[in-house]
Design a protein around this motif. Structure first.
Motif, PDB file in Angstrom:
ATOM      1  N   ALA A 157       8.097  13.153   4.401  1.00 43.48           N
ATOM      2  CA  ALA A 157       6.862  12.379   4.555  1.00 43.48           C
ATOM      3  C   ALA A 157       6.707  11.315   3.483  1.00 43.48           C
ATOM      4  CB  ALA A 157       5.655  13.312   4.540  1.00 43.48           C
ATOM      5  N   VAL A 158       7.227  11.554   2.283  1.00 46.56           N
ATOM      6  CA  VAL A 158       7.023  10.607   1.180  1.00 46.56           C
ATOM      7  C   VAL A 158       8.285   9.812   0.862  1.00 46.56           C
ATOM      8  CG1 VAL A 158       5.244  12.061   0.148  1.00 46.56           C
ATOM      9  CG2 VAL A 158       7.611  12.335  -0.585  1.00 46.56           C
ATOM     10  N   ARG A 159       9.331   9.951   1.659  1.00 52.82           N
ATOM     11  CA  ARG A 159      10.558   9.202   1.356  1.00 52.82           C
ATOM     12  C   ARG A 159      10.318   7.706   1.518  1.00 52.82           C
ATOM     13  NH1 ARG A 159      13.603   7.269   5.630  1.00 52.82           N
ATOM     14  NH2 ARG A 159      12.907   7.894   7.707  1.00 52.82           N
ATOM     15  N   PRO A 160      11.084   6.872   0.813  1.00 54.37           N
ATOM     16  CA  PRO A 160      10.884   5.418   0.909  1.00 54.37           C
ATOM     17  C   PRO A 160      11.103   4.919   2.326  1.00 54.37           C
ATOM     18  CG  PRO A 160      12.281   5.988  -0.963  1.00 54.37           C
ATOM     19  CD  PRO A 160      12.129   7.229  -0.156  1.00 54.37           C
ATOM     20  N   ARG A 161      10.169   4.103   2.799  1.00 56.54           N
ATOM     21  CA  ARG A 161      10.241   3.551   4.150  1.00 56.54           C
ATOM     22  C   ARG A 161      10.690   2.104   4.100  1.00 56.54           C
ATOM     23  NH1 ARG A 161       9.984   7.977   7.447  1.00 56.54           N
ATOM     24  NH2 ARG A 161       8.483   9.441   6.570  1.00 56.54           N
ATOM     25  N   THR A 194       0.833  -1.193   0.000  1.00 53.24           N
ATOM     26  CA  THR A 194       0.000   0.000   0.000  1.00 53.24           C
ATOM     27  C   THR A 194       0.873   1.251   0.000  1.00 53.24           C
ATOM     28  OG1 THR A 194      -0.063  -0.010   2.420  1.00 53.24           O
ATOM     29  CG2 THR A 194      -1.809  -1.193   1.265  1.00 53.24           C
ATOM     30  N   ARG A 195       0.258   2.352  -0.397  1.00 54.78           N
ATOM     31  CA  ARG A 195       0.937   3.644  -0.345  1.00 54.78           C
ATOM     32  C   ARG A 195       0.746   4.254   1.031  1.00 54.78           C
ATOM     33  NH1 ARG A 195       2.716   5.236  -5.153  1.00 54.78           N
ATOM     34  NH2 ARG A 195       1.830   4.283  -7.016  1.00 54.78           N
ATOM     35  N   GLY A 196       1.766   4.923   1.510  1.00 52.33           N
ATOM     36  CA  GLY A 196       1.695   5.526   2.826  1.00 52.33           C
ATOM     37  C   GLY A 196       0.834   6.777   2.837  1.00 52.33           C
ATOM     38  N   THR A 197       0.426   7.165   4.019  1.00 54.98           N
ATOM     39  CA  THR A 197      -0.379   8.370   4.212  1.00 54.98           C
ATOM     40  C   THR A 197       0.450   9.550   4.674  1.00 54.98           C
ATOM     41  OG1 THR A 197      -0.885   7.709   6.492  1.00 54.98           O
ATOM     42  CG2 THR A 197      -2.417   7.010   4.756  1.00 54.98           C
ATOM     43  N   GLY A 198       1.752   9.376   4.819  1.00 59.66           N
ATOM     44  CA  GLY A 198       2.617  10.466   5.233  1.00 59.66           C
ATOM     45  C   GLY A 198       2.826  10.569   6.721  1.00 59.66           C
ATOM     46  N   ARG A 199       2.338   9.607   7.492  1.00 57.56           N
ATOM     47  CA  ARG A 199       2.565   9.658   8.937  1.00 57.56           C
ATOM     48  C   ARG A 199       4.019   9.324   9.241  1.00 57.56           C
ATOM     49  NH1 ARG A 199      -2.194   6.132   9.321  1.00 57.56           N
ATOM     50  NH2 ARG A 199      -4.068   7.427   9.444  1.00 57.56           N
ATOM     51  N   PRO A 200       4.606  10.020  10.202  1.00 58.66           N
ATOM     52  CA  PRO A 200       6.009   9.740  10.528  1.00 58.66           C
ATOM     53  C   PRO A 200       6.188   8.294  10.986  1.00 58.66           C
ATOM     54  CG  PRO A 200       5.298  11.813  11.506  1.00 58.66           C
ATOM     55  CD  PRO A 200       4.063  11.151  10.972  1.00 58.66           C
ATOM     56  N   GLY A 201       7.208   7.649  10.439  1.00 60.13           N
ATOM     57  CA  GLY A 201       7.512   6.275  10.827  1.00 60.13           C
ATOM     58  C   GLY A 201       6.601   5.231  10.236  1.00 60.13           C
ATOM     59  N   GLU A 202       5.687   5.614   9.358  1.00 64.77           N
ATOM     60  CA  GLU A 202       4.750   4.638   8.782  1.00 64.77           C
ATOM     61  C   GLU A 202       5.475   3.720   7.812  1.00 64.77           C
ATOM     62  OE1 GLU A 202       0.437   4.624   6.466  1.00 64.77           O
ATOM     63  OE2 GLU A 202       1.787   6.327   6.318  1.00 64.77           O
ATOM     64  N   ALA A 259      17.402  17.484  -9.027  1.00 65.63           N
ATOM     65  CA  ALA A 259      16.984  18.847  -9.360  1.00 65.63           C
ATOM     66  C   ALA A 259      15.906  18.846 -10.441  1.00 65.63           C
ATOM     67  CB  ALA A 259      18.194  19.670  -9.809  1.00 65.63           C
ATOM     68  N   GLY A 260      16.058  17.975 -11.443  1.00 69.30           N
ATOM     69  CA  GLY A 260      15.029  17.901 -12.481  1.00 69.30           C
ATOM     70  C   GLY A 260      13.697  17.404 -11.948  1.00 69.30           C
ATOM     71  N   LEU A 261      13.716  16.425 -11.044  1.00 70.44           N
ATOM     72  CA  LEU A 261      12.467  15.927 -10.467  1.00 70.44           C
ATOM     73  C   LEU A 261      11.813  16.962  -9.558  1.00 70.44           C
ATOM     74  CD1 LEU A 261      13.504  12.248  -9.653  1.00 70.44           C
ATOM     75  CD2 LEU A 261      11.839  13.001 -11.355  1.00 70.44           C
ATOM     76  N   VAL A 262      12.622  17.769  -8.862  1.00 72.70           N
ATOM     77  CA  VAL A 262      12.051  18.826  -8.027  1.00 72.70           C
ATOM     78  C   VAL A 262      11.350  19.869  -8.891  1.00 72.70           C
ATOM     79  CG1 VAL A 262      12.642  20.733  -6.482  1.00 72.70           C
ATOM     80  CG2 VAL A 262      13.601  18.473  -6.078  1.00 72.70           C
ATOM     81  N   ASP A 263      11.969  20.257 -10.006  1.00 75.20           N
ATOM     82  CA  ASP A 263      11.307  21.204 -10.913  1.00 75.20           C
ATOM     83  C   ASP A 263      10.001  20.631 -11.441  1.00 75.20           C
ATOM     84  OD1 ASP A 263      13.372  22.983 -10.540  1.00 75.20           O
ATOM     85  OD2 ASP A 263      14.475  22.350 -12.337  1.00 75.20           O
ATOM     86  N   GLU A 264      10.012  19.340 -11.773  1.00 76.76           N
ATOM     87  CA  GLU A 264       8.782  18.703 -12.257  1.00 76.76           C
ATOM     88  C   GLU A 264       7.726  18.654 -11.159  1.00 76.76           C
ATOM     89  OE1 GLU A 264       7.286  14.296 -13.822  1.00 76.76           O
ATOM     90  OE2 GLU A 264       9.435  14.756 -13.654  1.00 76.76           O
ATOM     91  N   ALA A 265       8.144  18.357  -9.937  1.00 80.47           N
ATOM     92  CA  ALA A 265       7.189  18.278  -8.836  1.00 80.47           C
ATOM     93  C   ALA A 265       6.600  19.646  -8.519  1.00 80.47           C
ATOM     94  CB  ALA A 265       7.867  17.697  -7.596  1.00 80.47           C
ATOM     95  N   THR A 278       4.090   9.787  -7.659  1.00 87.19           N
ATOM     96  CA  THR A 278       4.110  11.218  -7.946  1.00 87.19           C
ATOM     97  C   THR A 278       5.550  11.670  -8.149  1.00 87.19           C
ATOM     98  OG1 THR A 278       4.299  11.859  -5.611  1.00 87.19           O
ATOM     99  CG2 THR A 278       2.073  11.522  -6.490  1.00 87.19           C
ATOM    100  N   ALA A 279       5.679  12.900  -8.671  1.00 90.76           N
ATOM    101  CA  ALA A 279       7.013  13.447  -8.891  1.00 90.76           C
ATOM    102  C   ALA A 279       7.748  13.663  -7.572  1.00 90.76           C
ATOM    103  CB  ALA A 279       6.915  14.754  -9.667  1.00 90.76           C
ATOM    104  N   TRP A 280       7.022  14.027  -6.507  1.00 87.92           N
ATOM    105  CA  TRP A 280       7.664  14.205  -5.210  1.00 87.92           C
ATOM    106  C   TRP A 280       8.164  12.877  -4.669  1.00 87.92           C
ATOM    107  CZ3 TRP A 280       9.653  18.407  -3.537  1.00 87.92           C
ATOM    108  CH2 TRP A 280       9.083  19.647  -3.836  1.00 87.92           C
ATOM    109  N   GLU A 281       7.444  11.792  -4.895  1.00 87.50           N
ATOM    110  CA  GLU A 281       7.908  10.478  -4.452  1.00 87.50           C
ATOM    111  C   GLU A 281       9.144  10.051  -5.233  1.00 87.50           C
ATOM    112  OE1 GLU A 281       4.585   7.923  -4.858  1.00 87.50           O
ATOM    113  OE2 GLU A 281       3.581   8.623  -3.028  1.00 87.50           O
ATOM    114  N   ARG A 282       9.184  10.364  -6.523  1.00 82.56           N
ATOM    115  CA  ARG A 282      10.383  10.052  -7.303  1.00 82.56           C
ATOM    116  C   ARG A 282      11.565  10.890  -6.843  1.00 82.56           C
ATOM    117  NH1 ARG A 282       6.400   9.946 -11.362  1.00 82.56           N
ATOM    118  NH2 ARG A 282       6.934  12.049 -12.085  1.00 82.56           N
ATOM    119  N   ALA A 283      11.309  12.160  -6.539  1.00 79.14           N
ATOM    120  CA  ALA A 283      12.392  13.002  -6.027  1.00 79.14           C
ATOM    121  C   ALA A 283      12.896  12.494  -4.683  1.00 79.14           C
ATOM    122  CB  ALA A 283      11.903  14.448  -5.898  1.00 79.14           C
ATOM    123  N   ALA A 284      11.992  12.016  -3.830  1.00 78.72           N
ATOM    124  CA  ALA A 284      12.401  11.480  -2.534  1.00 78.72           C
ATOM    125  C   ALA A 284      13.233  10.208  -2.705  1.00 78.72           C
ATOM    126  CB  ALA A 284      11.174  11.204  -1.676  1.00 78.72           C
TER     127      ALA A 284
END
Length: 343
Positions: free
Chosen positions: A227-231, A64-72, A266-272, A196-202
């Motif tokens: 919040a969206v970094r790989p856990r 499943t995809r996370g909801t952004g809770r810390p430590g999830e 940097a390219g993924l951040v611009d896209e996000a 999402t682009a933010w998840e790819r950047a993370a």
């Protein structure tokens, strides 16, 4: 006297009214959790934790995809467990797909010597899928057995004969491509699962030294990236020595590798930034009052857990001195011992 027929004198039975017959329907599925933790999924499938992690990384087991809770941590849908149990091969088929091997068994699988296997691995021609520490604090690389069978079947790398001159020169430099090739594999797996682009950047930021993302992002963007970094799929309590040895393997080396990932980030951040603002998804936190002295306002400080007073251990000379000078802690034996890496 002739026998007389009395059947006409017996009254017919009356029909007793009852409920209408309902159409047949399949029994409901047993009630249970919609999602399972990685530990529970491993027990339900009869697999080891490392096998479940490898299956998730290869895309053979959905999470499943996370909801952004810390430590999830990601969870495994219960439908995935039912799907595997209902498949033709069942969990045993998944176990065969994620089976890994070390250098010795891998060399036997390819029909070559361990020395040849180590050379091919250091050149990046054999890409590891996992790494761990053994009891001697040496890094042990693991390879997919199915990939090694493919290598032997199609002869995609020089298994026999003298290595080409460019490869021999690269070996002479002492370069070891195993960490780099493993990081590329991990990044590719994370990018495939990112939505999402933010998840790819993370996913890319996880390979960079920590100051690099902070130099490009605002505080809101940094919080959203966290919040969206790989856990990690499983929560492990590694020793301090294991953290010290394995943490550098997860970061790109200074030089061309870091520059390449920094440009990709940097390219993924611009896209996000062009697709979605992180403030829409960032975790809301209560504002912190500014401090007039000490740590500057706006800086993040991790809370220190309250620990009960501990009695002095063996060899202790008592509490710390009252003049503010604390007694130096002794380094355990073997703490600074350098760790070796094996294929």
């Amino acid at each position: 006297m002739p026998f007389s027929d009395l059947s006409s004198a017996v009254p017919a039975p009356r029909a007793v009214p009852g409920p209408d017959a309902a159409p047949w329907s399949a029994p409901p599925e047993p009630a249970g959790p919609v999602t399972l933790s990685a530990e529970a999924a491993a027990r339900a499938l009869g697999l080891r934790q490392s096998e479940v992690e490898t299956a998730v990384g290869l895309g053979l087991l959905a999470t499943t995809r996370g909801t952004g809770r810390p430590g999830e941590r990601p969870k495994v849908p219960a439908g995935e467990i039912r799907r595997l149990h209902g498949s033709l091969d069942g969990p045993d088929g998944l176990r065969a797909q994620v089976a890994t091997t070390g250098a010795r068994d891998g060399a036997a699988l390819l029909g070559i010597t361990e020395e040849r296997f180590a050379k091919l691995a250091r050149l990046g021609l054999l890409v590891p899928v996992r790494c761990r520490l053994n009891r001697y604090h040496c890094v042990v690389w693991r390879y997919l057995a199915e990939e090694l069978r493919t290598v032997r079947r199609h002869q995609v790398v020089p298994l026999t004969g003298q290595l080409p001159a460019p490869l021999r020169r690269l070996l002479a430099t002492g370069d070891d491509a195993r960490p780099r090739s493993w990081r590329r594999r991990v990044l590719s797996q994370r990018l495939d699962r990112a939505g999402t682009a933010w998840e790819r950047a993370a996913a890319v930021a996880a390979l960079l030294p920590r100051p690099h993302p902070a130099a490009l992002l605002t505080p809101d963007e940094l919080r959203h990236l966290e919040a969206v970094r790989p856990r990690a799929l499983f929560a492990r309590a590694r020793s301090r020595t294991a953290e010290r040895v394995l943490e550098p393997l997860t970061r790109a080396l200074p030089g061309p590798e870091t520059e390449r990932y920094a440009g990709q980030f940097a390219g993924l951040v611009d896209e996000a930034r062009a697709t979605a603002h992180p403030a829409q998804h960032a975790v809301r936190r209560p504002p912190r009052p500014a401090r007039l002295c000490g740590r500057p306002a706006g800086s993040v400080r991790r809370p220190t857990p309250n620990r009960p007073p501990q009695p002095p251990g063996p060899g202790s000379t008592g509490p710390a001195r009252k003049d503010g000078r604390s007694r130096a802690r002794q380094t355990p034996a073997g703490q600074d011992r350098s760790s070796r890496s094996s294929a």
